[in-house]
Design an enzyme around this catalytic site. Structure first.
Site, PDB file in Angstrom:
ATOM      1  N   LYS A 200      42.950  37.722  33.196  1.00 15.04           N
ATOM      2  CA  LYS A 200      44.306  37.868  33.754  1.00 15.04           C
ATOM      3  C   LYS A 200      45.259  36.846  33.156  1.00 15.04           C
ATOM      4  O   LYS A 200      46.448  37.141  32.983  1.00 15.04           O
ATOM      5  CB  LYS A 200      44.272  37.738  35.281  1.00 15.04           C
ATOM      6  CG  LYS A 200      43.686  38.954  35.960  1.00 15.04           C
ATOM      7  CD  LYS A 200      43.971  38.953  37.449  1.00 15.04           C
ATOM      8  CE  LYS A 200      43.370  40.155  38.144  1.00 15.04           C
ATOM      9  NZ  LYS A 200      43.457  40.056  39.619  1.00 15.04           N
TER      10      LYS A 200
ATOM     11  N   LYS B 157      35.075  53.452  31.967  1.00 15.61           N
ATOM     12  CA  LYS B 157      35.115  53.703  33.405  1.00 15.61           C
ATOM     13  C   LYS B 157      36.492  54.259  33.779  1.00 15.61           C
ATOM     14  O   LYS B 157      37.496  53.866  33.182  1.00 15.61           O
ATOM     15  CB  LYS B 157      34.855  52.358  34.096  1.00 15.61           C
ATOM     16  CG  LYS B 157      35.014  52.309  35.581  1.00 15.61           C
ATOM     17  CD  LYS B 157      34.740  50.885  36.084  1.00 15.61           C
ATOM     18  CE  LYS B 157      35.604  50.607  37.304  1.00 15.61           C
ATOM     19  NZ  LYS B 157      35.558  49.236  37.789  1.00 15.61           N
TER      20      LYS B 157
ATOM     21  N   LYS C 200      42.145  52.678  37.570  1.00 14.55           N
ATOM     22  CA  LYS C 200      43.468  53.002  38.120  1.00 14.55           C
ATOM     23  C   LYS C 200      44.575  52.483  37.226  1.00 14.55           C
ATOM     24  O   LYS C 200      45.723  52.884  37.351  1.00 14.55           O
ATOM     25  CB  LYS C 200      43.609  52.485  39.561  1.00 14.55           C
ATOM     26  CG  LYS C 200      43.541  50.971  39.738  1.00 14.55           C
ATOM     27  CD  LYS C 200      43.699  50.614  41.225  1.00 14.55           C
ATOM     28  CE  LYS C 200      43.573  49.103  41.444  1.00 14.55           C
ATOM     29  NZ  LYS C 200      43.684  48.757  42.875  1.00 14.55           N
TER      30      LYS C 200
END
Ligand code: TRP
Length: 343
Positions: free
Chosen positions: A113, A196, A199
């Site tokens: 991040k 995978k 979202k």
């Protein structure tokens, strides 16, 4: 209650996918009958990235409504919004003094991040796992359903609990991970079945959202990437797209791979895609309907979340009393009733 205590949370950022539903939410709802489950919309965690206040408020309520629409039952489980129970932030501070800089520095999610949000590497992003430890430890949690990506954070929660207990006595339960998302629930990206289903995927066609309408779901499955082999097999190496569709179909239907292969022995990709879409629509339509119902009735949602916060808050206070006492902090009589030692 003697059932094992389960705590899990999700951030109100981005919409949830079919992968989240099959890999996490469906497991959560299945645990409600034989576990003491606590499910939390972790809005404080989401503040580690910038949020537009008006939009953020709606997203938080959306996620709470979605939990309920997916089958989390407020009569069986405790469901609430993290910021409604101030003890989460309070315990996070206390636990930050039992967490080493070096430990936080090793968190791979922080490193990722920090790279992807280089313009806003705030301290909250760094101490994020401490808040997560507070969420979990506040309730004497035994088991935490988490995806692979959260295992390192859970490990840190365990280390912090053990360290605290070693110094101040057995205050915290040391939580165990319950890794979800295995087997048929390992849902892949429809456009790139080696990845995978995420979202945050860029392409709209890559992911089926829990709240997609039937037309959108059908379209996404019709455009799903397969291969040119013209056979329906469980060969994940050579046919990842086909296997993904098979996995989704059988997860939606609750059947084995053998049954799926028999059912699709006609080897027609078009039929596989449409039937998979139909099975997913049948699974998600009731969720969407219930979600829209809850979101159009603010009073009902508010009532449920208010009760959840009350239940969670009362449990949290019990733990806070023990933690503050163990640390030698004088108890506030107005908060905890009569002062310690007196009745
Ligand atoms: N960090 C988790 C995630 O992004 C969300 C989370 C916060 C959580 N607190 C938690 C998950 C406690 C399980 C238990 O997925």
């Amino acid at each position: 209650m003697t059932q094992p205590i389960v705590f899990s949370g999700a951030q109100p950022t981005g919409q949830l996918t079919l992968g989240n539903y099959l890999g996490a939410l469906r497991q959560w709802t299945a645990m409600q009958d034989d576990h003491d489950c606590i499910f939390c919309v972790v809005d404080l965690h989401a503040l580690t990235v910038r949020q537009d206040p008006a939009e953020f408020r709606e997203r938080i309520l959306d996620l709470a409504a979605l939990f309920l629409a997916c089958g989390i039952d407020p009569d069986k489980s405790t469901i609430f919004i993290q910021s409604h129970v101030p003890a989460h932030a309070e315990l996070a501070w206390l636990l930050s003094t039992f967490t080493m800089m070096g430990e936080l520095d090793r968190m791979t999610q922080f490193k990722d991040k920090a790279r992807s949000h280089a313009q806003n590497v705030n301290a909250g992003l760094f101490t994020y796992p401490v808040l997560m430890a507070a969420d979990i430890l506040l309730y004497g949690t035994h088991k935490v359903p988490v995806g692979e990506d959260q295992k390192q954070h859970l490990e840190l929660s365990r280390d912090v609990a053990v360290r605290f207990n070693g110094l101040h006595g057995p205050v915290f339960v040391v939580p165990e991970p319950l890794v979800t998302g295995g087997g048929a629930a390992r849902i892949k990206d429809l456009q790139d079945p080696l990845k995978k289903m995420s979202k945050t995927a860029e392409a709209d066609l890559a992911k089926v959202m829990i709240l997609d309408d039937p037309a959108a779901i059908l379209k996404k499955f019709k455009k799903a990437v397969t291969d040119g082999l013209a056979q329906i097999s469980a060969d994940e190496v050579n046919q990842p797209g086909v296997v993904n569709l098979l996995n989704i179909w059988r997860a939606a239907k609750g059947v084995s791979m053998e049954e799926a292969l028999t059912h699709f022995s006609h080897n027609q990709y078009g039929r596989l895609k449409v039937e998979t879409a139909e099975a997913v629509i049948a699974l998600l339509e009731p969720v969407r309907t219930r979600f829209l119902e809850l979101r159009s009735d603010p009073a009902e949602l508010e009532g449920i979340l208010g009760r959840g916060a009350e239940l969670a808050g009362a449990r949290a206070e019990t733990m806070m009393k023990r933690v503050l006492t163990a640390l030698g902090l004088p108890l506030n009589a107005r908060r905890f009733g009569s002062a310690q030692g007196r009745s």
